[in-house]
Design a protein around this motif. Structure first.
Motif, PDB file in Angstrom:
ATOM      1  N   ALA A 103       0.826  -1.205   0.000  1.00 57.49           N
ATOM      2  CA  ALA A 103       0.000   0.000   0.000  1.00 57.49           C
ATOM      3  C   ALA A 103       0.865   1.261   0.000  1.00 57.49           C
ATOM      4  N   SER A 104       1.994   1.224   0.726  1.00 56.73           N
ATOM      5  CA  SER A 104       2.894   2.387   0.750  1.00 56.73           C
ATOM      6  C   SER A 104       3.464   2.670  -0.630  1.00 56.73           C
ATOM      7  N   ILE A 105       3.870   1.605  -1.344  1.00 59.24           N
ATOM      8  CA  ILE A 105       4.423   1.784  -2.692  1.00 59.24           C
ATOM      9  C   ILE A 105       3.357   2.368  -3.629  1.00 59.24           C
ATOM     10  N   ALA A 106       2.147   1.804  -3.561  1.00 58.09           N
ATOM     11  CA  ALA A 106       1.066   2.305  -4.424  1.00 58.09           C
ATOM     12  C   ALA A 106       0.731   3.758  -4.089  1.00 58.09           C
ATOM     13  N   LEU A 107       0.687   4.084  -2.801  1.00 54.55           N
ATOM     14  CA  LEU A 107       0.404   5.445  -2.376  1.00 54.55           C
ATOM     15  C   LEU A 107       1.514   6.398  -2.827  1.00 54.55           C
ATOM     16  N   GLY A 108       2.773   5.972  -2.654  1.00 61.31           N
ATOM     17  CA  GLY A 108       3.901   6.790  -3.089  1.00 61.31           C
ATOM     18  C   GLY A 108       3.875   7.054  -4.584  1.00 61.31           C
ATOM     19  N   HIS A 109       3.495   6.035  -5.356  1.00 57.30           N
ATOM     20  CA  HIS A 109       3.453   6.203  -6.812  1.00 57.30           C
ATOM     21  C   HIS A 109       2.380   7.210  -7.215  1.00 57.30           C
ATOM     22  N   LEU A 110       1.220   7.151  -6.556  1.00 56.29           N
ATOM     23  CA  LEU A 110       0.162   8.118  -6.855  1.00 56.29           C
ATOM     24  C   LEU A 110       0.584   9.530  -6.447  1.00 56.29           C
ATOM     25  N   GLN A 111       1.215   9.658  -5.289  1.00 55.59           N
ATOM     26  CA  GLN A 111       1.702  10.972  -4.852  1.00 55.59           C
ATOM     27  C   GLN A 111       2.751  11.509  -5.825  1.00 55.59           C
ATOM     28  N   GLU A 112       3.615  10.618  -6.285  1.00 58.11           N
ATOM     29  CA  GLU A 112       4.654  11.003  -7.253  1.00 58.11           C
ATOM     30  C   GLU A 112       4.023  11.482  -8.555  1.00 58.11           C
ATOM     31  N   ASN A 113       3.026  10.746  -9.047  1.00 51.72           N
ATOM     32  CA  ASN A 113       2.362  11.129 -10.293  1.00 51.72           C
ATOM     33  C   ASN A 113       1.633  12.465 -10.172  1.00 51.72           C
ATOM     34  N   ASP A 114       1.223  12.808  -8.962  1.00 49.90           N
ATOM     35  CA  ASP A 114       0.563  14.095  -8.737  1.00 49.90           C
ATOM     36  C   ASP A 114       1.571  15.204  -8.442  1.00 49.90           C
ATOM     37  N   ASN A 115       2.853  14.913  -8.597  1.00 49.53           N
ATOM     38  CA  ASN A 115       3.939  15.877  -8.357  1.00 49.53           C
ATOM     39  C   ASN A 115       4.098  16.263  -6.887  1.00 49.53           C
ATOM     40  N   HIS A 116       3.581  15.454  -5.967  1.00 50.19           N
ATOM     41  CA  HIS A 116       3.791  15.664  -4.539  1.00 50.19           C
ATOM     42  C   HIS A 116       5.053  14.890  -4.145  1.00 50.19           C
ATOM     43  N   LEU A 117       6.201  15.383  -4.620  1.00 51.87           N
ATOM     44  CA  LEU A 117       7.427  14.583  -4.537  1.00 51.87           C
ATOM     45  C   LEU A 117       7.952  14.445  -3.116  1.00 51.87           C
ATOM     46  N   HIS A 118       7.855  15.493  -2.310  1.00 48.09           N
ATOM     47  CA  HIS A 118       8.338  15.394  -0.929  1.00 48.09           C
ATOM     48  C   HIS A 118       7.501  14.380  -0.141  1.00 48.09           C
ATOM     49  N   LEU A 119       6.192  14.424  -0.350  1.00 48.47           N
ATOM     50  CA  LEU A 119       5.291  13.476   0.304  1.00 48.47           C
ATOM     51  C   LEU A 119       5.593  12.056  -0.158  1.00 48.47           C
ATOM     52  N   ALA A 120       5.782  11.875  -1.474  1.00 51.12           N
ATOM     53  CA  ALA A 120       6.084  10.557  -2.017  1.00 51.12           C
ATOM     54  C   ALA A 120       7.408  10.025  -1.481  1.00 51.12           C
ATOM     55  N   ALA A 121       8.412  10.892  -1.374  1.00 53.06           N
ATOM     56  CA  ALA A 121       9.714  10.458  -0.860  1.00 53.06           C
ATOM     57  C   ALA A 121       9.584   9.950   0.577  1.00 53.06           C
ATOM     58  N   ARG A 122       8.776  10.643   1.394  1.00 50.39           N
ATOM     59  CA  ARG A 122       8.566  10.182   2.772  1.00 50.39           C
ATOM     60  C   ARG A 122       7.838   8.835   2.789  1.00 50.39           C
ATOM     61  N   THR A 123       6.849   8.681   1.908  1.00 46.83           N
ATOM     62  CA  THR A 123       6.101   7.424   1.854  1.00 46.83           C
ATOM     63  C   THR A 123       7.007   6.267   1.444  1.00 46.83           C
ATOM     64  N   TYR A 124       7.816   6.462   0.380  1.00 39.20           N
ATOM     65  CA  TYR A 124       8.753   5.426  -0.041  1.00 39.20           C
ATOM     66  C   TYR A 124       9.783   5.136   1.059  1.00 39.20           C
ATOM     67  N   GLY A 125      10.238   6.197   1.746  1.00 41.22           N
ATOM     68  CA  GLY A 125      11.223   6.017   2.806  1.00 41.22           C
ATOM     69  C   GLY A 125      10.686   5.149   3.928  1.00 41.22           C
ATOM     70  N   ARG A 126       9.413   5.356   4.306  1.00 38.62           N
ATOM     71  CA  ARG A 126       8.804   4.519   5.351  1.00 38.62           C
ATOM     72  C   ARG A 126       8.677   3.077   4.889  1.00 38.62           C
ATOM     73  N   ALA A 127       8.359   2.879   3.597  1.00 37.08           N
ATOM     74  CA  ALA A 127       8.275   1.511   3.065  1.00 37.08           C
ATOM     75  C   ALA A 127       9.635   0.828   3.145  1.00 37.08           C
ATOM     76  N   LEU A 128      10.693   1.573   2.841  1.00 36.26           N
ATOM     77  CA  LEU A 128      12.042   1.014   2.896  1.00 36.26           C
ATOM     78  C   LEU A 128      12.413   0.629   4.325  1.00 36.26           C
ATOM     79  N   GLN A 129      11.996   1.433   5.292  1.00 36.08           N
ATOM     80  CA  GLN A 129      12.252   1.108   6.697  1.00 36.08           C
ATOM     81  C   GLN A 129      11.549  -0.181   7.093  1.00 36.08           C
ATOM     82  N   LYS A 130      10.316  -0.367   6.618  1.00 34.70           N
ATOM     83  CA  LYS A 130       9.573  -1.594   6.938  1.00 34.70           C
ATOM     84  C   LYS A 130      10.258  -2.818   6.338  1.00 34.70           C
ATOM     85  N   LEU A 131      10.823  -2.675   5.137  1.00 31.82           N
ATOM     86  CA  LEU A 131      11.456  -3.805   4.455  1.00 31.82           C
ATOM     87  C   LEU A 131      12.810  -4.167   5.053  1.00 31.82           C
TER      88      LEU A 131
END
Length: 368
Positions: A154-182
């Protein structure tokens, strides 16, 4: 209480279940479901059909069992995720809704998976806002109950949607949290996380960080044989083009193109073709670029090639048609590129305030 396959550790479950005779799985219907989830968790989507059929037959023979409704609900959740692999939004929505209807409230692991599938259905049907809302709920649900796999998905999917909407700082935080979980686990979803971070760093022009994430994604994809490697190679080629290393970029794109054809990756082929047009224009091979950009699914590449050939009016008409048809549905990053190209086209055939007005729109979209 949380199955191993929802903790990104499906291999031992899969190995054990594959060693069991079908009659043993028939006697214990949840084992068929476990086998299907384990195939999903290890990206072996082509293997899911057999355990789904086995589960359905075994569950129907156990219709009097107290866990019958729970098993039926879990089978619908599996069906929803099998439909995700096929991109079938209607089936995803139907089976996910059935799963949530049948599953008991305390089966949090599978309810979280079914809810996540609903987010995918919204995304596939073009309702990005609804998808983002559901994915946000899923991350919270998954964190609360410990379903790490769905939290990451869900984090990856959410990050991708945020990225596509040009919310890059938000997407970077979302991807970063996913990386921490992994953590450091070599899992296929880690390829997607690193690729998302690489795309964002590329947009921020931090080519060193972008290269590091893209190379990690490419290496993981090669080991795990997942499709994210194509996207990583395309991005690495774009980074090479940014550094004027055109020959190396074209070589990498040729390799990626062969892989995309082998895997029948349509989306991958389009991304590769866009980058190839960019590379050909950069080397002055305008005619070859224009021929490649004739594909109607590459409107921005076509406009770029028309500009390079001095056909600014035709480029403007191409971009206007794209923006009129797709501005509400296309990723904001594509809209931004279309606006930039359109400003160049307008300035080339009719230098006026119109080009500056389009640039103002582009700046407003890009600045955040």
């Amino acid at each position: 209480s949380m199955p191993l396959y929802f903790l990104e550790d499906a291999e031992p479950v899969l190995e054990w279940l594959q060693d069991q005779p079908p009659a043993f799985l028939d006697a214990h219907p949840p084992l068929w479901l476990m086998l299907a989830w384990s195939y999903l968790a290890t990206s072996l989507h082509s293997q899911i059909r057999a355990p789904m059929i086995g589960a359905e037959a075994a569950i129907e023979l156990a219709a009097e069992h107290p866990a019958y409704r729970s098993w039926r609900g879990e089978l619908s959740a599996v069906r929803a995720w099998e439909a995700v692999a096929r991109g079938d939004a209607l089936t995803i929505a139907r089976e996910a809704a059935l799963a949530l209807e049948w599953l008991p409230q305390d089966n949090l692991a599978v309810r979280t998976a079914a809810h996540c599938a609903l987010g995918v259905a919204h995304q596939f049907s073009g309702d990005r806002m609804a998808a983002q809302h559901v994915y946000g709920e899923v991350v919270a649900m998954a964190d609360a109950c410990g379903n790490r796999m769905m939290a990451v998905v869900a984090s990856i999917a959410l990050g991708h949607l945020q990225e596509n909407d040009n919310h890059l700082h938000l997407a970077a935080r979302t991807y970063g949290r996913a990386l921490q979980k992994l953590g450091d686990q070599p899992h296929s979803v880690a390829c997607e996380v690193h690729l998302g971070l690489a795309r964002i760093q590329y947009e921020w022009n931090d080519l060193v960080a972008a290269s590091a994430h893209a190379e990690k994604s490419s290496r993981l994809a090669a080991v795990l044989e997942c499709d994210a490697g194509l996207g990583a190679d395309v991005l690495l080629a774009q980074i090479l083009l940014s550094r004027a290393e055109t020959d190396a970029a074209l070589k990498l794109l040729t390799k990626a193109s062969t892989a995309a054809q082998t895997r029948n990756q349509h989306g991958g082929r389009l991304a590769i073709a866009n980058a190839q047009v960019q590379a050909l224009l950069q080397t002055g091979e305008v005619i070859a670029a224009a021929q490649l950009a004739q594909d109607p699914t590459l409107p921005l590449a076509r406009a770029w090639a028309l500009l390079a050939r001095g056909q600014a009016l035709q480029a403007h008409e191409c971009l206007t048609a794209f923006l009129d048809a797709s501005r509400a549905t296309a990723p904001a990053s594509e809209v931004l590129r279309a606006l930039l190209l359109d400003a160049l086209a307008l300035d080339a055939f009719d230098p006026s305030e119109a080009a500056l007005a389009v640039l103002d729109d582009a700046m407003a979209l890009a600045e955040p």
